[in-house]
Write a protein that holds these residues in place. Structure first.
Motif, PDB file in Angstrom:
ATOM      1  N   TYR A 146      59.305 -70.955  60.839  1.00 14.90           N
ATOM      2  CA  TYR A 146      59.652 -69.816  60.783  1.00 14.90           C
ATOM      3  C   TYR A 146      61.371 -69.630  60.447  1.00 14.90           C
ATOM      4  CZ  TYR A 146      55.724 -68.882  63.850  1.00 14.90           C
ATOM      5  OH  TYR A 146      54.359 -68.842  64.335  1.00 14.90           O
ATOM      6  N   SER A 181      59.010 -68.913  69.659  1.00 13.37           N
ATOM      7  CA  SER A 181      58.970 -67.339  69.289  1.00 13.37           C
ATOM      8  C   SER A 181      60.062 -66.747  69.343  1.00 13.37           C
ATOM      9  CB  SER A 181      57.577 -66.861  70.125  1.00 13.37           C
ATOM     10  OG  SER A 181      58.002 -66.799  71.303  1.00 13.37           O
ATOM     11  N   LYS A 182      61.312 -67.149  69.586  1.00 11.26           N
ATOM     12  CA  LYS A 182      62.613 -66.465  69.932  1.00 11.26           C
ATOM     13  C   LYS A 182      63.825 -67.662  69.586  1.00 11.26           C
ATOM     14  CE  LYS A 182      62.738 -67.645  74.651  1.00 11.26           C
ATOM     15  NZ  LYS A 182      62.841 -67.344  76.000  1.00 11.26           N
ATOM     16  N   TRP A 219      59.567 -62.574  68.143  1.00 13.37           N
ATOM     17  CA  TRP A 219      58.620 -62.191  67.301  1.00 13.37           C
ATOM     18  C   TRP A 219      57.399 -62.860  67.849  1.00 13.37           C
ATOM     19  CZ3 TRP A 219      62.302 -65.826  66.164  1.00 13.37           C
ATOM     20  CH2 TRP A 219      62.039 -67.139  66.371  1.00 13.37           C
ATOM     21  N   LYS A 220      56.231 -62.644  67.327  1.00 10.43           N
ATOM     22  CA  LYS A 220      54.893 -62.946  68.063  1.00 10.43           C
ATOM     23  C   LYS A 220      54.648 -63.715  66.998  1.00 10.43           C
ATOM     24  CE  LYS A 220      50.234 -61.410  68.802  1.00 10.43           C
ATOM     25  NZ  LYS A 220      49.204 -59.935  68.904  1.00 10.43           N
ATOM     26  N   VAL A 235      58.981 -58.270  65.520  1.00  8.90           N
ATOM     27  CA  VAL A 235      60.198 -58.673  65.546  1.00  8.90           C
ATOM     28  C   VAL A 235      61.015 -57.710  66.028  1.00  8.90           C
ATOM     29  CG1 VAL A 235      61.981 -59.437  63.955  1.00  8.90           C
ATOM     30  CG2 VAL A 235      59.633 -59.950  63.513  1.00  8.90           C
ATOM     31  N   LYS A 236      62.136 -58.058  66.939  1.00 10.12           N
ATOM     32  CA  LYS A 236      63.158 -57.153  67.571  1.00 10.12           C
ATOM     33  C   LYS A 236      64.374 -57.952  67.980  1.00 10.12           C
ATOM     34  CE  LYS A 236      60.780 -57.347  71.856  1.00 10.12           C
ATOM     35  NZ  LYS A 236      59.889 -56.406  72.928  1.00 10.12           N
ATOM     36  N   LYS A 290      65.367 -60.380  60.412  1.00  6.24           N
ATOM     37  CA  LYS A 290      63.943 -60.691  59.822  1.00  6.24           C
ATOM     38  C   LYS A 290      63.551 -61.829  59.998  1.00  6.24           C
ATOM     39  CE  LYS A 290      65.669 -61.116  54.982  1.00  6.24           C
ATOM     40  NZ  LYS A 290      65.598 -60.541  53.819  1.00  6.24           N
ATOM     41  N   PRO A 325      55.281 -63.155  60.796  1.00  2.00           N
ATOM     42  CA  PRO A 325      55.211 -62.647  62.451  1.00  2.00           C
ATOM     43  C   PRO A 325      55.337 -61.137  62.582  1.00  2.00           C
ATOM     44  CG  PRO A 325      56.497 -64.738  61.898  1.00  2.00           C
ATOM     45  CD  PRO A 325      56.223 -64.069  60.799  1.00  2.00           C
ATOM     46  N   SER A 326      54.564 -60.783  63.497  1.00  3.37           N
ATOM     47  CA  SER A 326      54.905 -59.494  63.925  1.00  3.37           C
ATOM     48  C   SER A 326      55.765 -59.230  65.259  1.00  3.37           C
ATOM     49  CB  SER A 326      53.536 -58.616  64.026  1.00  3.37           C
ATOM     50  OG  SER A 326      52.841 -59.284  65.244  1.00  3.37           O
TER      51      SER A 326
END
Length: 1313
Positions: free
Chosen positions: A890, A912-913, A875-876, A861-862, A928, A858-859
């Protein structure tokens, strides 16, 4: 306005020109018939005076003539005008008095009194008026002559403006002209030296000097020109100094004849080298050499046969065809345009066969010589040896020559060992034999190599080039204009090789031999002047010389004391297009040099800084002019002696723009074409539309119709094809646009359609990640296919939706497709041509790819915190196409940075989170996210650093200090808080400050809290915009992403006094004849203790020009002032501001006009109310009062005589008419007092019957004064010369005519009274 004459005119020519022009103009002027006798002389004198004054500027009149010339001219003009005035006054008065006195006196007494009184009154009036006219004319003329003297006699030392060249070669067939022109004030005189000795021109009748010039003309008829060869130098001198010219070397051009010689035939063996020498006679300047045959045809040259720089003809090797008997060298002498010819040279080339036959016959042997020509290695003829050297002067032409011989003919090439040849200055000519470099510089020095080679060998020659330099200027001395006690310096810097020597001279005399001057110091190439004195003007000469030449320059030092003058024309209007730069000129002169300042409109601040740029010459430049820059600009030139100003106007116009440009047109023959060109421009500019065809004018053909915004071409032909350009011009700018017209022949209509869809899709070469797709194109429908578009649909993840996959050119029918795992593909193809896309093809068979592990993670990431004890990881997510297989999950991993070594992980799906709870506040974490499916895991993910949640800061800044910089600005300092106490991302510091109160009792108490944020880890900041003379409180706190921390304790500071604000109001409360009362209110913002007010005011005339400024200081406790002794009926402009101990505040302005005077002029007959002029009131002049007293005395005498005659019982002719008069409006004279009858009260203020109220005054009557018109029953009138012509009878046609055409002439009546 008269234009300045190009040259000064001699007095006789000026006089004749003035007389003829004045006579013709005065005779041609349209005049009234009644005044023609007097107007022509006065017109002639006036015009003659004007032309005389104009032409006098061309004559160097001495100041001693200005007084008598002004006196004579003003006396002549005033005498002429007074004579005309006297005649007209005398005739008017005589007729008026005759008619009036005839009512009371006998004819003889009437004639006597009319003559004497008219003569006395006309003489008195004309003398008084002529005296005032004479005085005004005299003052005007004298000031004019003084002004012209100041402009024409401004002191200036001489300056050489033209001179002949240093090396002057003359043609012996023409007169010698040696130029020397100079300027100066007074005009300089000229002298010459020849060979260092004074050249007395008067002693040589053949030599003349042109008038007002130093140019010499030598008549050489009957003389030899060589007699006047030598070195000449010109000196131009006036009382302020002397300038000298260069040394002019005069030499006669020479073209000597060739010495007689007899040339023997030259015999040479074939293949040998040969030189044919020219050796022309030495001429001045040197001749130009060329070789021709007897038919004047140039001899052919090549790399084998060529002409050298010295004119000789070289043969690298001779051939049999070189044999001829007409090798002729010609020398052309350019100055005399003559050509000299050398005797022809015969060349015989012998071949070896002929030599063998001759030898065999003599010695009875055969093959004495080998029959073939022997080949030779290259050999240098010029220059000889392996190396040489050459010197060249800077700026001249360097020519390097390399001449070789050999068999076969050698080829020559050039190179520079110490660098490259200079671009654009180097050429290799004469078949590679000569290297030429023009405008030689120091960089051209070095070693140059010439290489000659043939098939036998190669040889080299090195030429070492050195560059010397005659003197050339680095800094030329410039003229100095200095005021007394000013400083200055003359700088004379020159360079050369070798370095030139600098020598100074003053007025042509070496400076060491000139008079000593303690204020002058010579330091090498500089002369320094300290506190120059009046009378120390001079011309200095700088001579820079070395062995290769010299330079001479004159520069004067002019010591002047001159008030500033603005030379730019007044009220000049500059127009500029918006967004362009504007240049406003303000050229000035003065000594000391004036300082230029600019102002705009009524602003008091100077124009400097962005967007203005003030150049050294006084020009004001506006970088990018905008509409608000339009207006009046005031240029002020100021030095210690005075001030001058000039007004110019700037108009910023809108640019011209083409809004709709003409478009490219394709038209069939005989059709109509319209090119549109719509333009927007400034409405004040006059636009001109121009159309061009192929950058030339439109054809003169009625088929081309030009409208305001279009061009129409009817019935186009093939000749009309081309590029058409629309140009819109205004006086300031232009814009243009072009379009092309293509004319084609009429063709049958072609129907273009979109292509048919491709067919027969087939999948081949199927691999796990790729496949080959082929198809058959459909019909193009007369429009070629540009490309094929391949689309796909995924039946597994996105059934029914088609997506573009790739495209290929229209020339291909196959495509290699890259595929993704775990997708059920179906493909289709679309064709595209100029019309559009085809319908989609039928789908291909489905192709399923196998699942695989994820190729990517996934892109986006924060990690960040939403609360102080958590960490949110975002993340996306991957799409179905990116999952590469079923069971997508994931793996989320995190650890505390620099603390934990092991990762904490959790596996999630369809999200996604992920939230991590229980974290320390604002702690860095590494996170990560990795993708996982049923077929494996994705690649190693990248590590991203984030922070857990923030909390509010816990500590306030320490060591808070404040430094008050001025009345509106303070600087705050603090100690930054420790990073741990921030507990988040440090955003910055926030300063809260407010005005607690004013330090002045009159200002209100206000609390206005303000905030300023300083981002980053700052430790200080500025608090701008403070209120002067106030008490302020402030505190500081730190803030992060969560919010603000605690505030520091409140600190206070006081701002010092500042300049006050503008006064609250300024108004005019009382306007009288010669005074005005002004009232004002104190400033709302006092900003300190007021120390007073400043009032400035100045007059404004009818042309809006401002007069001198008067200034008045007023105490702080006053709120009004009365200004006395002002001029009545005058507009004033007031500038008013308050001041404190720190200075004056902003200015407010107001304008007011004093009340007009209601002057009155009364007499016994008329009461006339007049508007006074702004000049001196004539009624207050002594001569006028005396004249009025004399007139009153004469009228009293007339009345006494009237009483005497009445008492004696005499009758007047007019009495009979009165008795017979039946007009009811007529009032008879009273029998007892000889006065006129009275009107009734109801008609006291009626206008005179048969007249109308004059525009320059109102005629009133009351019970004590009546007019002659009343006596005549309302029918009387005055004609144009002021005489009374009323009839004393009843109504008649004459009366009706008078009522219709001749109103009462009040001016004539005033003159009569």
């Amino acid at each position: 306005m008269l234009l300045p004459l190009p040259l000064p005119l001699p007095p006789c020519i000026s006089l004749c020109l003035c007389f003829s022009l004045s006579l013709s103009l005065s005779l041609s002027l349209p005049v009234y018939p009644s005044a023609s006798a007097s107007l022509s002389p006065s017109s002639f004198l006036s015009i003659f005076l004007s032309f005389s004054l104009y032409l006098s500027l061309s004559l160097p009149l001495p100041f001693s003539l200005y007084f008598p010339l002004s006196l004579s001219l003003s006396f002549s003009v005033s005498l002429s005008l007074s004579l005309s005035l006297f005649l007209s006054l005398y005739l008017s008065l005589f007729l008026s008095l005759s008619l009036f006195l005839s009512l009371f006196l006998s004819p003889s007494l009437t004639l006597f009194l009319s003559f004497s009184l008219s003569l006395f009154l006309s003489l008195s009036l004309s003398l008084c008026l002529s005296l005032s006219l004479f005085l005004s004319l005299y003052l005007s003329l004298f000031l004019f002559f003084c002004l012209s003297l100041s402009f024409s006699l401004l002191a200036q030392p001489p300056t050489i403006t033209q001179q002949s060249p240093k090396d002057y070669i003359i043609d012996p067939r023409e007169n010698i002209v040696i130029h020397c022109e100079a300027k100066g004030k007074p005009h300089p005189s000229f002298s010459w030296t020849r060979n260092g000795i004074h050249f007395d021109i008067d002693q040589d009748p053949k030599v003349t000097m042109r008038p007002r010039s130093g140019t010499l003309v030598v008549d050489i008829s009957g003389e030899k020109a060589e007699t006047y060869e030598g070195v000449y130098q010109c000196t131009a001198r006036n009382k302020h100094g002397a300038a000298v010219s260069n040394n002019i070397v005069i030499r006669q051009s020479r073209s000597p004849l060739w010495s007689k010689e007899r040339n023997e035939p030259i015999r040479v063996q074939e293949g040998e080298a040969l030189v044919l020498h020219c050796r022309p006679p030495a001429g001045l300047p040197p001749p130009i050499i060329f070789w021709m045959d007897v038919n004047f045809q140039r001899l052919p040259q090549s790399s084998r046969v060529f002409q050298a720089l010295n004119g000789d003809l070289y043969f690298s090797n001779v051939l049999k065809e070189d044999s001829r008997n007409d090798y002729i060298c010609y020398a052309r002498f350019p100055h005399t345009q003559t050509i000299q010819q050398k005797q022809p040279i015969t060349l015989l080339v012998l071949n070896l066969d002929a030599v063998n036959e001759t030898v065999a016959a003599l010695f009875n042997e055969t093959d004495f010589f080998n029959g073939s020509v022997e080949e030779r290695k290259p050999t240098f003829l010029i220059p000889s040896g392996s190396s040489s050297s050459k010197m060249v002067l800077r700026g001249q032409v360097l020519e390097l020559e390399c001449i070789t011989e050999g068999l076969p003919t050698p080829e020559v090439s050039w190179s520079k060992l110490s660098g490259e040849f200079p671009d654009k200055r180097t050429s290799i000519v004469t078949f590679q034999k000569i290297l030429r470099i023009v405008n030689v510089s120091d960089a051209d020095a070095g070693e140059y190599r010439c290489t000659a080679h043939n098939r036998l060998a190669s040889i080299h020659h090195t030429i070492r080039v050195t560059v010397k330099a005659a003197p050339y200027w680095i800094t030329t001395p410039r003229n100095l204009v200095l005021a007394p006690r000013e400083k200055g310096q003359l700088i004379c810097r020159a360079s050369g090789t070798p370095k030139p020597t600098i020598n100074w001279a003053m007025n042509g005399i070496p400076i060491e031999n000139s008079p000593e001057d303690s204020n002058r110091k010579v330091e090498g190439d500089t002369i320094i002047f300290e506190e120059v004195q009046t009378g120390s003007s001079a011309v200095y000469q700088c001579n820079a010389s070395n062995e290769y030449g010299y330079l001479l320059s004159n520069a004067f030092v002019n010591v002047l004391s001159e008030t500033p003058r603005v030379l730019t024309p007044a009220n000049q209007v500059y127009q500029v297009i918006r967004n362009n730069h504007a240049l406003l000129d303000c050229s000035s002169f003065g000594s000391p040099i004036p300082k230029i300042t600019w102002f705009k409109d009524s602003q008091s601040s100077t124009l400097e800084g962005d967007p203005y740029l003030l150049h050294e010459n006084g020009t004001l430049e506006i970088y990018v002019a905008q509409a608000f820059n339009s207006g009046k600009y005031i240029c002020v030139a100021r030095n210690t002696l005075g001030i001058a100003e000039n007004h110019v106007y700037l108009e910023v116009k809108e640019p011209t723009r083409i809004l709709k440009q003409p478009k490219y047109k394709v038209a069939q023959r005989n059709m109509n074409v319209v090119f549109e060109c719509k333009v927007k421009h400034d409405p004040t500019l006059i636009p001109i539309m121009i159309w061009l065809k192929d950058n030339g004018e439109l054809p003169d053909d009625e088929r081309f119709l030009v409208d305001s915004d279009s061009l129409t071409i009817t019935d186009v032909t093939e000749n009309d094809a081309g590029t058409y350009t629309c140009i819109m011009n205004t006086t300031l700018d232009h814009d243009s646009a072009s379009a092309e017209l293509t004319v084609v022949a009429p063709t049958p209509a072609v129907i273009y359609e979109q292509p048919d869809p491709p067919t027969d899709l087939e999948l081949t070469d199927m691999k796990p990640r790729s496949v080959q797709l082929t198809w058959i194109p459909g019909d193009e429908h007369k429009s070629p296919i540009h490309k094929f578009v391949i689309q796909y649909t995924d039946s597994l993840h996105d059934h029914g939706h088609w997506h573009n996959l790739t495209h290929v050119p229209g020339s291909k029918t196959t495509a290699h497709l890259e595929l993704s795992p775990y997708v059920h593909y179906s493909f289709r193809v679309l064709a595209l041509n100029a019309v559009g896309l085809s319908d989609p093809s039928n789908p291909s068979h489905m192709y399923k790819t196998n699942p695989a592990a994820p190729d990517e993670n996934p892109s986006g990431v924060k990690g960040f915190g939403t609360e102080r004890d958590n960490l949110m990881i975002l993340w996306k997510p991957l799409s179905g196409l990116q999952a590469n297989g079923p069971g997508l999950q994931y793996k989320v991993m995190w650890r505390q940075k620099d603390v934990d070594k092991n990762w904490t992980s959790v596996t999630v799906a369809n999200v996604s989170k992920f939230m991590v709870s229980g974290t320390p506040t604002f702690t860095p974490y590494e996170v990560k996210v990795q993708a996982i499916n049923n077929n494996g895991i994705g690649p190693d993910p990248a590590v991203v650093t984030g922070h857990s949640g923030e909390d509010l800061p816990v500590q306030a800044p320490d060591s808070v200090q404040v430094l008050v910089l001025n009345s509106t600005l303070a600087e705050v300092h603090w100690e930054p808080v420790p990073p741990k106490t921030v507990r988040g991302h440090l955003k910055g510091y926030k300063v809260s400050y407010w005005r607690e109160r004013s330090l002045h009792k009159h200002n209100p108490h206000r609390v206005e809290q303000q905030f300023l944020s300083f981002s980053g880890n700052k430790s200080h900041g500025m608090l701008p915009g403070l209120q002067p003379y106030s008490l302020y409180l402030f505190n500081i706190r730190v803030y992060n992403g969560k919010g603000e921390g605690p505030a520091s304790s409140n600190l206070q500071f006081e701002t010092p006094e500042g300049v006050p604000g503008p006064p609250s109001f300024l108004r005019i409360t009382n306007s009288n004849l010669n005074n005005l009362t002004l009232e004002w209110g104190p400033p709302n913002d006092r900003n300190g203790h007021l120390t007073g007010y400043i009032l400035k005011y100045q007059q404004v005339n009818n042309s809006n020009e401002l007069g001198p400024i008067e200034e008045l200081a007023l105490p702080a406790n006053k709120t009004s002032v009365t200004l006395p002794n002002l001029k009545y009926s005058t507009r004033y402009k007031f500038y008013f501001n308050a001041k404190t101990g720190q200075g004056a505040g902003p200015v407010i302005t107001e304008e007011a006009i004093t009340i007009m005077d209601e002057g009155k002029c009364e007499s016994t007959l008329l009461k006339v109310t007049t508007m006074p002029s702004r000049q001196a009131d004539i009624a207050t002049q002594g001569w006028f009062i005396g004249l009025m007293c004399a007139i009153a005395l004469l009228i009293l005498v007339l009345l006494i005589i009237c009483f005497i005659k009445r008492n004696k019982g005499g009758k007047y002719p007019v009495k009979e008419k009165e008795d017979a008069h039946t007009d009811p409006e007529f009032q008879p004279m009273k029998e007892d007092d000889c006065t006129f009858g009275e009107y009734s009260d109801t008609e006291d203020h009626k206008p005179l019957k048969g007249s109308r109220t004059p525009s320059n005054g109102t005629v009133h009557r009351d019970s004590s004064d009546e007019s002659l018109v009343d006596y005549a029953g309302g029918d009387g009138q005055f004609n144009e010369d002021g005489s009374f012509i009323g009839q004393y009878s009843g109504k008649s046609s004459i009366r009706e005519t008078a009522e219709a055409h001749s109103p009462v002439n009040t001016t004539a009546m005033n003159s009569f009274v």
